[in-house]
Scaffold this motif. Structure first.
Motif, mmCIF file in Angstrom:
data_model
loop_
_atom_site.group_PDB
_atom_site.id
_atom_site.type_symbol
_atom_site.label_atom_id
_atom_site.label_comp_id
_atom_site.label_asym_id
_atom_site.label_seq_id
_atom_site.Cartn_x
_atom_site.Cartn_y
_atom_site.Cartn_z
ATOM 1 N N GLU A 88 0.827 -1.355 -0.053
ATOM 2 C CA GLU A 88 0.362 -0.109 -0.255
ATOM 3 C C GLU A 88 0.696 1.401 0.104
ATOM 4 O O GLU A 88 0.602 1.966 -0.280
ATOM 5 C CB GLU A 88 -0.401 -0.204 0.968
ATOM 6 C CG GLU A 88 -0.282 -0.195 2.643
ATOM 7 C CD GLU A 88 -0.686 -1.464 2.785
ATOM 8 O OE1 GLU A 88 -0.224 -2.449 2.133
ATOM 9 O OE2 GLU A 88 -0.072 -2.038 4.143
ATOM 10 N N ASP A 89 1.693 1.178 0.128
ATOM 11 C CA ASP A 89 2.843 2.271 0.479
ATOM 12 C C ASP A 89 3.698 2.862 -1.499
ATOM 13 O O ASP A 89 4.048 3.773 -1.726
ATOM 14 C CB ASP A 89 4.116 2.170 0.884
ATOM 15 C CG ASP A 89 4.336 2.647 2.549
ATOM 16 O OD1 ASP A 89 4.810 0.968 3.168
ATOM 17 O OD2 ASP A 89 3.249 2.757 2.546
ATOM 18 N N THR A 90 3.125 1.697 -2.355
ATOM 19 C CA THR A 90 3.415 2.184 -3.736
ATOM 20 C C THR A 90 2.811 3.295 -4.129
ATOM 21 O O THR A 90 1.768 3.230 -4.013
ATOM 22 C CB THR A 90 2.870 0.713 -4.561
ATOM 23 O OG1 THR A 90 3.295 -0.197 -4.346
ATOM 24 C CG2 THR A 90 3.511 0.795 -6.390
ATOM 25 N N ALA A 91 3.671 4.289 -4.777
ATOM 26 C CA ALA A 91 2.835 5.007 -5.119
ATOM 27 C C ALA A 91 3.945 6.513 -6.161
ATOM 28 O O ALA A 91 5.442 5.741 -5.641
ATOM 29 C CB ALA A 91 2.879 6.395 -3.992
ATOM 30 N N VAL A 92 3.995 7.242 -6.379
ATOM 31 C CA VAL A 92 4.838 7.617 -7.587
ATOM 32 C C VAL A 92 4.713 9.011 -5.830
ATOM 33 O O VAL A 92 3.788 9.630 -5.509
ATOM 34 C CB VAL A 92 4.298 8.900 -8.420
ATOM 35 C CG1 VAL A 92 5.690 10.571 -8.015
ATOM 36 C CG2 VAL A 92 4.414 8.260 -9.313
ATOM 37 N N TYR A 93 6.335 9.301 -5.203
ATOM 38 C CA TYR A 93 6.883 10.306 -4.051
ATOM 39 C C TYR A 93 7.395 11.628 -4.496
ATOM 40 O O TYR A 93 7.909 11.788 -5.464
ATOM 41 C CB TYR A 93 7.890 9.826 -3.763
ATOM 42 C CG TYR A 93 7.021 8.235 -2.288
ATOM 43 C CD1 TYR A 93 6.625 7.163 -3.109
ATOM 44 C CD2 TYR A 93 6.665 8.563 -0.646
ATOM 45 C CE1 TYR A 93 5.772 6.231 -2.329
ATOM 46 C CE2 TYR A 93 6.187 7.699 -0.489
ATOM 47 C CZ TYR A 93 5.827 6.289 -1.166
ATOM 48 O OH TYR A 93 5.082 5.476 -0.137
ATOM 49 N N TYR A 94 6.616 12.508 -4.059
ATOM 50 C CA TYR A 94 7.333 13.894 -4.688
ATOM 51 C C TYR A 94 7.423 14.669 -3.168
ATOM 52 O O TYR A 94 6.659 14.447 -2.481
ATOM 53 C CB TYR A 94 5.914 14.871 -5.108
ATOM 54 C CG TYR A 94 4.696 14.031 -7.072
ATOM 55 C CD1 TYR A 94 4.121 13.120 -6.188
ATOM 56 C CD2 TYR A 94 5.539 14.836 -7.410
ATOM 57 C CE1 TYR A 94 3.273 12.325 -6.915
ATOM 58 C CE2 TYR A 94 4.834 14.094 -8.606
ATOM 59 C CZ TYR A 94 3.968 12.586 -8.678
ATOM 60 O OH TYR A 94 3.009 12.101 -9.581
ATOM 61 N N CYS A 95 8.480 15.786 -3.512
ATOM 62 C CA CYS A 95 9.283 16.461 -3.000
ATOM 63 C C CYS A 95 8.427 17.979 -3.179
ATOM 64 O O CYS A 95 8.256 18.378 -4.449
ATOM 65 C CB CYS A 95 10.547 16.598 -2.947
ATOM 66 S SG CYS A 95 11.341 17.838 -2.366
ATOM 67 N N HIS A 96 8.627 18.892 -2.370
ATOM 68 C CA HIS A 96 7.138 19.884 -2.497
ATOM 69 C C HIS A 96 7.665 20.644 -1.063
ATOM 70 O O HIS A 96 8.734 20.388 0.358
ATOM 71 C CB HIS A 96 5.635 19.076 -1.927
ATOM 72 C CG HIS A 96 4.824 20.376 -2.244
ATOM 73 N ND1 HIS A 96 4.680 20.666 -0.522
ATOM 74 C CD2 HIS A 96 5.002 21.072 -3.081
ATOM 75 C CE1 HIS A 96 3.886 21.849 -1.021
ATOM 76 N NE2 HIS A 96 3.703 22.395 -2.296
ATOM 77 N N THR A 97 7.783 22.109 -1.251
ATOM 78 C CA THR A 97 7.598 23.040 -0.761
ATOM 79 C C THR A 97 6.590 23.903 -0.577
ATOM 80 O O THR A 97 6.182 24.637 -1.969
ATOM 81 C CB THR A 97 9.088 24.318 -0.974
ATOM 82 O OG1 THR A 97 9.397 24.944 0.509
ATOM 83 C CG2 THR A 97 8.964 24.365 -1.647
ATOM 84 N N PRO A 98 5.613 24.076 0.450
ATOM 85 C CA PRO A 98 4.299 25.221 0.480
ATOM 86 C C PRO A 98 5.223 26.306 0.100
ATOM 87 O O PRO A 98 4.287 27.261 0.107
ATOM 88 C CB PRO A 98 4.278 25.090 2.217
ATOM 89 C CG PRO A 98 5.048 24.592 3.226
ATOM 90 C CD PRO A 98 6.027 23.433 1.951
ATOM 91 N N LEU A 99 6.705 27.091 0.160
ATOM 92 C CA LEU A 99 6.268 28.503 0.011
ATOM 93 C C LEU A 99 6.897 28.446 -0.889
ATOM 94 O O LEU A 99 8.191 27.909 -1.634
ATOM 95 C CB LEU A 99 7.493 28.625 1.341
ATOM 96 C CG LEU A 99 7.932 30.530 0.800
ATOM 97 C CD1 LEU A 99 6.618 31.449 1.380
ATOM 98 C CD2 LEU A 99 9.081 30.751 1.627
ATOM 99 N N GLY A 100 5.754 28.979 -1.756
ATOM 100 C CA GLY A 100 6.354 29.674 -3.440
ATOM 101 C C GLY A 100 5.659 27.562 -4.120
ATOM 102 O O GLY A 100 5.611 27.891 -5.281
#
Length: 113
Positions: A88-100
């Motif tokens: 269930e951890d299968t996924a595309v993982y994305y890095c993100h920053t909320p500022l901007g």
């Protein structure tokens, strides 16, 4: 120009581990909150973990005790150590920053035997 580049995804068996990395450029990395999100097929993108500039971390209930987010401000990099991985951890993982609201392109994690 802001860039977030993820790496470290792949295929792993249930119970295995992976470490994701996200290298940031174009921002003053040390002042930014950094997040990891994931999106499984047919599901909405969900927040997995976040880390403040001071290193305080928070996690989704589904990954608490298994995943660890960390950052190295000298390397402009945020990490996600994922242990005891399950299908269930299968996924595309994305890095993100909320500022901007900057996003990386994602890295595929597949947990399967």
């Amino acid at each position: 120009q802001v860039r977030l580049v993820e790496s470290g995804g792949g295929l792993v068996q249930p119970g295995g581990a992976l470490r994701l990395s996200c290298a940031a450029s174009g921002i003053i990395f040390s002042i930014y909150v950094m997040d990891w999100y994931r999106q499984a097929p047919g599901k909405e993108r969900e927040l997995v973990a976040a880390i403040t500039r001071g290193g305080s971390a928070s996690y989704a209930d589904s990954v608490k005790g298994r995943f660890t987010i960390s950052r190295d401000n000298a390397k402009n990099t945020v990490y996600l150590q994922m242990n005891s991985l399950q299908p269930e951890d299968t996924a595309v993982y994305y890095c993100h920053t909320p500022l901007g609201n900057y996003w990386g392109r994602g890295t595929q994690v597949t947990v399967s035997s």
